[in-house]
Design an enzyme around this catalytic site. Structure first.
Site, PDB file in Angstrom:
ATOM      1  N   TYR A 124       0.911  -1.146   0.034  1.00  0.00           N
ATOM      2  CA  TYR A 124      -0.145  -0.081  -0.042  1.00  0.00           C
ATOM      3  C   TYR A 124       0.733   1.135  -0.086  1.00  0.00           C
ATOM      4  CZ  TYR A 124      -4.011  -2.742   1.153  1.00  0.00           C
ATOM      5  OH  TYR A 124      -5.088  -3.732   1.072  1.00  0.00           O
ATOM      6  N   LYS A 178       3.005 -15.553   2.217  1.00  0.00           N
ATOM      7  CA  LYS A 178       2.816 -16.128   0.977  1.00  0.00           C
ATOM      8  C   LYS A 178       4.451 -16.576   0.515  1.00  0.00           C
ATOM      9  CE  LYS A 178       0.675 -17.780  -2.880  1.00  0.00           C
ATOM     10  NZ  LYS A 178       0.068 -19.014  -2.874  1.00  0.00           N
ATOM     11  N   ASP A 234      -5.745  -6.596   5.431  1.00  0.00           N
ATOM     12  CA  ASP A 234      -7.115  -5.950   5.079  1.00  0.00           C
ATOM     13  C   ASP A 234      -7.821  -7.016   4.298  1.00  0.00           C
ATOM     14  OD1 ASP A 234      -8.629  -4.141   3.968  1.00  0.00           O
ATOM     15  OD2 ASP A 234      -7.370  -3.391   2.506  1.00  0.00           O
ATOM     16  N   ASP A 238     -11.914  -8.775   6.350  1.00  0.00           N
ATOM     17  CA  ASP A 238     -13.108  -8.544   5.639  1.00  0.00           C
ATOM     18  C   ASP A 238     -13.611 -10.066   5.585  1.00  0.00           C
ATOM     19  OD1 ASP A 238     -12.508  -5.775   5.456  1.00  0.00           O
ATOM     20  OD2 ASP A 238     -13.214  -5.923   3.439  1.00  0.00           O
TER      21      ASP A 238
END
Ligand code: NAD
Length: 349
Positions: A124, A178, A234, A238
């Site tokens: 980000y 990952k 993030d 959710d």
């Protein structure tokens, strides 16, 4: 006296913040010592000051004790050069809110774990990034790129907080990455594994993000503390709203190195339902539960607010997004939900 800065933001932000203000005013009635200060961030700030976050607001942030932020963004600014979301990224980056904690908790389902998301690094914020044109196969073609960068220090500070928190809870921490593909994740895993040497009493596990999405839903009881990067945190938080019933139910707390804290629901500005008085205020109200505990150290009041929220649900009252989650649900508005929570909060028991 504790100063709380209130930033309602955009979309459903003002509707859910109205419930928060109602509750804080009742807390003041019950003896809480605080003062509310109001300001603008995101799209509303673009409209008023032509900038998603003003210098004045950043200065105010430096003298308040804590912040409540609704949410930012919306269709209105889709084609605008200035983006409301830049206000959110800026308040995080400029005030160094490096860690975001998202409790995934639901008393009637016995769900209780924390996602610790790195908040001011990773894809980000890292550079280079951009949008450019290039000739590809003789055709002028737009291309764009982002970069993910993490350094050891950024990973260490998240890992240490994660391990320390794990020591106070169930002594287990899962790090999600990952590392089978990404170099940043390889470093993340190596650093977390190294820091674990200082926290032998905590059981460490690692999961790849793709499998983690399945495990978190199927075996949520196996988790207690999760640490992960900005992007994965993030998306994962959710995703975990599938467990609690609605994206509207998740609170969060962000902290910086000067003990300033920012409380906000995990959801966005929900422009599809903005202004309809149907948004779920639980994520925002639970953010105040956290604020009462961690900023004011008012455990009793924090617990009372927590149980007032779930009492409303236990009577079957909920906003429309939870109609299939709550048994024999009776749909009420955002405002009515806030009023009922307030009613239970003020009841003498
Ligand atoms: P969103 O979280 O706003 O909405 C996703 C879906 O969940 C929508 O259908 C929405 O109606 C529903 N929803 C969200 N919160 C709800 C609530 N409290 N009660 C009931 N339903 C709720 O995500 P999005 O649609 O991807 O993004 C909309 C805007 O919000 C975008 O501009 C985005 O950039 C912004 N955004 C802001 C934040 C933030 O302010 N922290 C976070 C995420 C997205």
């Amino acid at each position: 006296m504790i100063n709380i800065l209130i930033l309602p933001g955009d979309g459903i932000g003002p509707e859910i913040t109205k419930q928060v203000i109602k509750i804080i005013k009742s807390c003041i009635f019950l003896g809480l010592k605080c003062k509310l200060i109001y300001n603008y961030i995101g799209g509303i700030s673009i409209e008023k000051f032509n900038i998603p976050i003003s210098d004045k607001l950043l200065k105010i942030c430096n003298y308040v004790d804590t912040i409540f932020l609704g949410c930012v963004g919306g269709y209105k600014w889709k084609n605008c050069y200035l983006k409301p979301e830049e206000g959110l990224l800026d308040i995080r980056k400029k005030l160094n809110f490096f860690l975001n904690i998202r409790p995934i908790k639901c008393p009637y389902k016995n769900i209780d774990f924390l996602i610790l998301r790195e908040l001011i690094g990773g894809i980000y914020f890292s550079k280079p990034k951009g949008l450019s044109k290039q000739i590809i196969n003789s055709i002028p073609t737009w291309y764009s790129y982002n970069t993910e960068v993490y350094n050891e220090q950024e990973i260490i500070r998240i890992a240490r907080i994660g391990f320390n928190l794990a020591k106070t809870r169930k002594q287990k921490l899962c790090s999600i990455d990952k590392s089978n593909v990404l170099d940043t994740s390889k470093l993340w895993r190596k650093v977390v594994t190294y820091i674990h040497k200082f926290y032998n009493e905590v059981k460490l596990s690692h999961l790849y993000i793709d499998f983690a999405t399945i495990e978190l839903i199927k075996k949520y009881n196996n988790f207690d503390i999760i640490i992960t990067s900005n992007l994965f945190g993030d998306i994962l938080s959710d995703h975990c709203s599938l467990l609690t019933g609605s994206l509207g139910t998740l609170p969060s707390i962000s902290i910086n190195n000067k003990s300033l804290s920012l409380f906000e629901p995990a959801h966005g500005s929900a422009p599809d339902i903005a202004g309809l008085n149907i948004a779920n205020p639980i994520g925002s109200l639970l953010s105040i539960v956290l604020m009462l505990e961690f900023v004011f150290n008012c455990i009793k009041l924090s617990n009372k607010l927590y149980y007032s929220i779930y009492k409303v649900l236990s009577y079957g009252f909920c906003t429309i997004d939870m109609k299939n989650i709550i048994k024999n649900s009776k749909i009420i508005s955002t405002n009515e939900f806030g009023d009922l929570v307030n009613h239970f909060l003020l009841l003498n028991d």
